[in-house]
Write a protein that holds these residues in place. Structure first.
Motif, mmCIF file in Angstrom:
data_model
loop_
_atom_site.group_PDB
_atom_site.id
_atom_site.type_symbol
_atom_site.label_atom_id
_atom_site.label_comp_id
_atom_site.label_asym_id
_atom_site.label_seq_id
_atom_site.Cartn_x
_atom_site.Cartn_y
_atom_site.Cartn_z
ATOM 1 N N SER A 57 0.874 -1.138 -0.065
ATOM 2 C CA SER A 57 -0.188 -0.137 -0.056
ATOM 3 C C SER A 57 0.715 1.389 -0.190
ATOM 4 C CB SER A 57 -0.800 -0.022 1.309
ATOM 5 O OG SER A 57 -0.072 0.053 2.486
ATOM 6 N N GLY A 58 2.095 1.149 0.404
ATOM 7 C CA GLY A 58 3.009 2.281 0.327
ATOM 8 C C GLY A 58 2.975 3.096 1.490
ATOM 9 N N ALA A 59 2.514 2.221 2.554
ATOM 10 C CA ALA A 59 2.304 3.020 3.873
ATOM 11 C C ALA A 59 3.684 3.165 4.578
ATOM 12 C CB ALA A 59 1.363 2.022 4.851
ATOM 13 N N VAL A 60 4.762 2.428 4.196
ATOM 14 C CA VAL A 60 6.283 2.667 4.869
ATOM 15 C C VAL A 60 6.753 3.689 4.039
ATOM 16 C CG1 VAL A 60 8.217 1.577 5.743
ATOM 17 C CG2 VAL A 60 6.054 0.154 5.866
ATOM 18 N N ARG A 61 7.444 4.519 4.750
ATOM 19 C CA ARG A 61 8.031 5.713 4.164
ATOM 20 C C ARG A 61 9.512 5.876 4.837
ATOM 21 N NH1 ARG A 61 5.057 8.847 0.462
ATOM 22 N NH2 ARG A 61 3.216 7.664 0.357
#
Length: 65
Positions: A57-61
């Motif tokens: 989901s692209g939640a980790v940045r």
């Protein structure tokens, strides 16, 4: 390096926990991402990069210090 994760966009896949279990966990209630170590050590850096790549989901940045 510093890491953040957004529970608002997390889908609970758990890939971050598999990649970097000393940095990420999942909440008991919803199974969503929880960051347990925002400041990343050199030892964990590669695992955290992998976690960010694997996150569907692209939640980790990742952020520069």
């Amino acid at each position: 390096m510093r890491v953040t994760a957004s529970a608002d966009i997390c889908v609970g896949a758990g890939q971050c926990v598999l990649a970097a279990p000393t940095v990420f966990d999942q909440s008991d209630a919803e199974g969503l991402v929880v960051v347990i170590a925002e400041q990343i050590t050199d030892e964990d850096a590669e695992a955290v990069r992998t976690a960010a790549e694997w996150c569907p989901s692209g939640a980790v940045r990742l952020h520069a210090r």
